[in-house]
Design a protein around this motif. Sequence first.
Motif, PDB file in Angstrom:
ATOM      1  N   ASN A   4       0.868  -1.060  -0.063  1.00  0.00           N
ATOM      2  CA  ASN A   4      -0.056   0.096  -0.105  1.00  0.00           C
ATOM      3  C   ASN A   4       0.943   1.403  -0.088  1.00  0.00           C
ATOM      4  OD1 ASN A   4      -2.069   1.952   0.298  1.00  0.00           O
ATOM      5  ND2 ASN A   4      -2.659   1.337   2.240  1.00  0.00           N
ATOM      6  N   PHE A   6       1.286   5.148   0.042  1.00  0.00           N
ATOM      7  CA  PHE A   6       0.620   6.421   0.211  1.00  0.00           C
ATOM      8  C   PHE A   6       1.674   7.414   0.183  1.00  0.00           C
ATOM      9  CE2 PHE A   6      -0.232   9.571   3.505  1.00  0.00           C
ATOM     10  CZ  PHE A   6      -1.515   9.947   3.134  1.00  0.00           C
ATOM     11  N   ASP A   7       1.249   8.338  -0.737  1.00  0.00           N
ATOM     12  CA  ASP A   7       1.837   9.755  -1.016  1.00  0.00           C
ATOM     13  C   ASP A   7       1.213  10.668  -0.202  1.00  0.00           C
ATOM     14  OD1 ASP A   7       2.891  11.999  -1.640  1.00  0.00           O
ATOM     15  OD2 ASP A   7       3.126  11.753  -3.855  1.00  0.00           O
ATOM     16  N   PRO A   8       1.563  11.218   0.834  1.00  0.00           N
ATOM     17  CA  PRO A   8       0.959  12.403   1.720  1.00  0.00           C
ATOM     18  C   PRO A   8       0.690  13.511   0.826  1.00  0.00           C
ATOM     19  CG  PRO A   8       2.970  11.745   2.778  1.00  0.00           C
ATOM     20  CD  PRO A   8       3.068  11.243   1.770  1.00  0.00           C
ATOM     21  N   ASP A  10      -0.785  13.413  -1.912  1.00  0.00           N
ATOM     22  CA  ASP A  10      -2.117  13.381  -2.671  1.00  0.00           C
ATOM     23  C   ASP A  10      -3.264  13.469  -1.891  1.00  0.00           C
ATOM     24  OD1 ASP A  10      -0.963  12.108  -4.685  1.00  0.00           O
ATOM     25  OD2 ASP A  10      -1.323   9.980  -3.908  1.00  0.00           O
ATOM     26  N   LEU A  11      -3.078  13.625  -0.522  1.00  0.00           N
ATOM     27  CA  LEU A  11      -4.204  13.958   0.603  1.00  0.00           C
ATOM     28  C   LEU A  11      -4.192  15.591   0.492  1.00  0.00           C
ATOM     29  CD1 LEU A  11      -6.331  13.340   2.368  1.00  0.00           C
ATOM     30  CD2 LEU A  11      -4.418  13.120   4.403  1.00  0.00           C
ATOM     31  N   GLY A  71      -7.920  12.844   6.188  1.00  0.00           N
ATOM     32  CA  GLY A  71      -8.623  12.278   5.045  1.00  0.00           C
ATOM     33  C   GLY A  71     -10.119  12.122   5.592  1.00  0.00           C
ATOM     34  N   THR A  76      -6.377   8.471   7.763  1.00  0.00           N
ATOM     35  CA  THR A  76      -5.205   8.961   6.748  1.00  0.00           C
ATOM     36  C   THR A  76      -5.174  10.451   7.139  1.00  0.00           C
ATOM     37  OG1 THR A  76      -6.228   7.713   4.979  1.00  0.00           O
ATOM     38  CG2 THR A  76      -4.695   9.046   4.388  1.00  0.00           C
ATOM     39  N   ALA A  78      -1.798  13.615   6.740  1.00  0.00           N
ATOM     40  CA  ALA A  78      -0.613  14.234   6.163  1.00  0.00           C
ATOM     41  C   ALA A  78      -0.317  15.653   6.857  1.00  0.00           C
ATOM     42  CB  ALA A  78      -0.971  14.395   4.517  1.00  0.00           C
ATOM     43  N   ALA A 140       0.481   9.100   7.003  1.00  0.00           N
ATOM     44  CA  ALA A 140       0.204   7.720   6.883  1.00  0.00           C
ATOM     45  C   ALA A 140      -1.582   7.384   6.589  1.00  0.00           C
ATOM     46  CB  ALA A 140       0.413   7.300   8.507  1.00  0.00           C
ATOM     47  N   LYS A 141      -1.340   6.001   6.021  1.00  0.00           N
ATOM     48  CA  LYS A 141      -2.993   5.742   5.947  1.00  0.00           C
ATOM     49  C   LYS A 141      -2.863   4.322   6.811  1.00  0.00           C
ATOM     50  CE  LYS A 141      -5.668   4.267   2.033  1.00  0.00           C
ATOM     51  NZ  LYS A 141      -6.695   4.977   2.407  1.00  0.00           N
TER      52      LYS A 141
END
Length: 143
Positions: A4, A6-8, A10-11, A71, A76, A78, A140-141
Amino acid sequence: MAENIFDPRDLIAATKIGILATLKSSGLPQLSPVTAVYDRDADIIYVSMTDDRAKTKNLRRDPRAAIEFTGPDGYTWATAEGAVELIGPGTDPDGPEADALVDYYRRGAGEHPDWAEYRQVMVDDRRVLMVLRVGHVYGAKLR
């Protein structure tokens, strides 16, 4: 099992409301919910605020900040940290400070129905544009 990733960022790009942390003169954090606009290409977060707010005064004294985004799932998050530049407040509705706030509005909401009115309100409200240059980002996700 697929990893998985996860790019912070993106959030940050997908979330408009964040919690801005600035530092009080005591060294304790001062937290404020803010509407943020992220320019991913430049890795800059913009926030409009009034000149008389605690967060603005804190940033004039210590131009460093962090902003956290959560999120919609609640699991989620960031955080972006960085150095801050403050633009304004301006006294001229056609001045560079108002121009910067127009750019912020366009990035976040598109075109305004009355730019002359918007510009005058920005001057009357003593609006300041915070420009946070992202120096470090993490998150983190969890689920």
